[in-house]
Design an enzyme around this catalytic site. Structure first.
Site, PDB file in Angstrom:
ATOM      1  N   CYS A 247       0.824  -1.208   0.000  1.00 56.75           N
ATOM      2  CA  CYS A 247       0.000   0.000   0.000  1.00 56.75           C
ATOM      3  C   CYS A 247       0.861   1.263   0.000  1.00 56.75           C
ATOM      4  O   CYS A 247       1.718   1.428   0.878  1.00 56.75           O
ATOM      5  CB  CYS A 247      -0.909  -0.020   1.232  1.00 56.75           C
ATOM      6  SG  CYS A 247      -1.787   1.538   1.506  1.00 56.75           S
TER       7      CYS A 247
ATOM      8  N   TYR B 250      -5.414   6.507  -9.029  1.00 56.96           N
ATOM      9  CA  TYR B 250      -6.610   5.731  -8.694  1.00 56.96           C
ATOM     10  C   TYR B 250      -7.822   6.259  -9.448  1.00 56.96           C
ATOM     11  O   TYR B 250      -8.697   5.491  -9.858  1.00 56.96           O
ATOM     12  CB  TYR B 250      -6.884   5.783  -7.187  1.00 56.96           C
ATOM     13  CG  TYR B 250      -5.945   4.925  -6.371  1.00 56.96           C
ATOM     14  CD1 TYR B 250      -6.270   3.612  -6.059  1.00 56.96           C
ATOM     15  CD2 TYR B 250      -4.730   5.433  -5.925  1.00 56.96           C
ATOM     16  CE1 TYR B 250      -5.405   2.819  -5.310  1.00 56.96           C
ATOM     17  CE2 TYR B 250      -3.852   4.648  -5.186  1.00 56.96           C
ATOM     18  CZ  TYR B 250      -4.201   3.342  -4.879  1.00 56.96           C
ATOM     19  OH  TYR B 250      -3.338   2.555  -4.157  1.00 56.96           O
TER      20      TYR B 250
END
Length: 341
Positions: free
Chosen positions: A51, A182
């Site tokens: 992450c 994203y």
């Protein structure tokens, strides 16, 4: 294979991805004003190497030398729709918190918690309750509220005279780059994707211009702003270029940003936190609505991360008046074969 969640934005909303930013804003501070004072060994930082938001905390914790006062736990790179899991640990249970899922720590404090179970998160060991998952504030607090426990020679990643400029640059990096990739990858319509794509590369062009004549983003040393940009750049070619369709150029084709990223990668505390194997496994397996086969690409060749970058010619002092961190601690090293080279 674990059942995965859905990530692509709904076309009924125009297909534009909007991140839920309602994090747990409790802070761990020197004065304990939220009920959680800074205290060695009281908390456990839970991360996943895959992450980018968690990767920031791994880097800052290492640069500042907080390993002894803030122990760390690693989740595996993949998870189902419910929670990150501790499948890297024996029997799939965190050895300190004694839980198989990070979700357990969230529900311990908030039984009706309905938001996403995210990393990084800091958990109070004695109660087993999550304290915060506010990743943006977390690293700033490491630099300020945890200062009494910094190692000798720790760099100042958030110098007071530069904070307004760091904050301004970091905001743009977040909206346009960190979250921008994203926005491309999770777009649910052609129009939303193209808007996101244009925004992302406009920002990367701006950063190219900024970094063409200066080694770091703000001032002549590494700051919080560089940490925030680096974790996205490290994932660009292995994941975002293909998986998220951010494909105007590879990072390795953007000369200034590529040299800047390699400069940081080769700086102790940055590249030694990057696990490319876990990064690729996370995105290509977990985002099964984007990649239904869950096949993980074999490439790209990552040995080029270790090639000379030439950024020393721009001057700058990576750690300012401080010193590099020492070797990565036992039990915290990226496994052999998972990094560059």
């Amino acid at each position: 294979m674990m059942a995965q969640g859905t990530y692509v934005a709904d076309k009924t909303s125009g297909g534009e991805f909007n991140r839920d930013t309602a994090y747990i804003t409790t802070r761990i501070t020197a004065d304990g004003r939220d009920g959680y004072p800074v205290e060695p060994g009281r908390y456990r930082l839970i991360v996943a190497r895959a992450c980018p938001w968690a990767n920031r905390t791994i880097i800052v914790r290492r640069l500042l030398g907080l390993e002894d006062v803030l122990p760390i736990g690693f989740c595996g790179p993949t998870h189902d729709e419910r929670s990150w899991t501790f499948d890297l640990d024996p029997d799939g249970v965190d050895p300190v918190l004694k839980i198989p899922r990070l979700r357990d720590a969230y529900l311990k404090r908030f039984p009706d918690y309905s938001k996403g179970i995210t990393v990084p998160a800091i958990v109070e060991v004695a109660t087993g309750e999550v304290v915060t998952n506010d990743f943006a504030q977390m690293t700033l607090d490491f630099s300020t509220e945890w200062k009494a426990y910094h190692r000798e020679g720790a760099p100042d990643l958030y110098p007071e005279p530069l904070r307004d400029e760091i904050d301004e640059v970091a905001r743009r990096i977040y909206t346009e780059v960190n979250n921008g990739v994203y926005r491309c990858g999770f777009a649910g319509s052609q129009e939303a994707y193209e808007r996101a794509y244009d925004r992302l590369f406009t920002a990367l062009d701006w950063l190219t211009e900024c970094l063409a004549t200066q080694r770091y983003l703000v001032g002549d040393t590494i700051t919080e702003a560089d940490v925030r940009l680096f974790t996205t750049l490290a994932r660009f070619d292995p994941v975002y270029h293909g998986h998220f369709k951010c494909n105007r150029s590879k990072l390795s084709e953007m000369d200034v940003l590529w040299a800047y990223a390699r400069d940081l990668f080769q700086t102790p505390g940055f590249g030694d936190t990057i696990d490319f194997v876990q990064i690729k496994a996370h995105y290509y397996v977990v985002h099964s609505d984007i990649n239904p086969t869950q096949v993980v690409p074999k490439g790209p060749d990552l040995s080029n991360w270790l090639t000379p970058h030439g950024r020393e010619a721009l001057g700058g002092r990576p750690f300012g008046d401080g010193t590099p961190p020492g070797p990565t601690r036992d039990g915290e090293r990226v496994p052999a074969g998972h990094g560059a080279g």
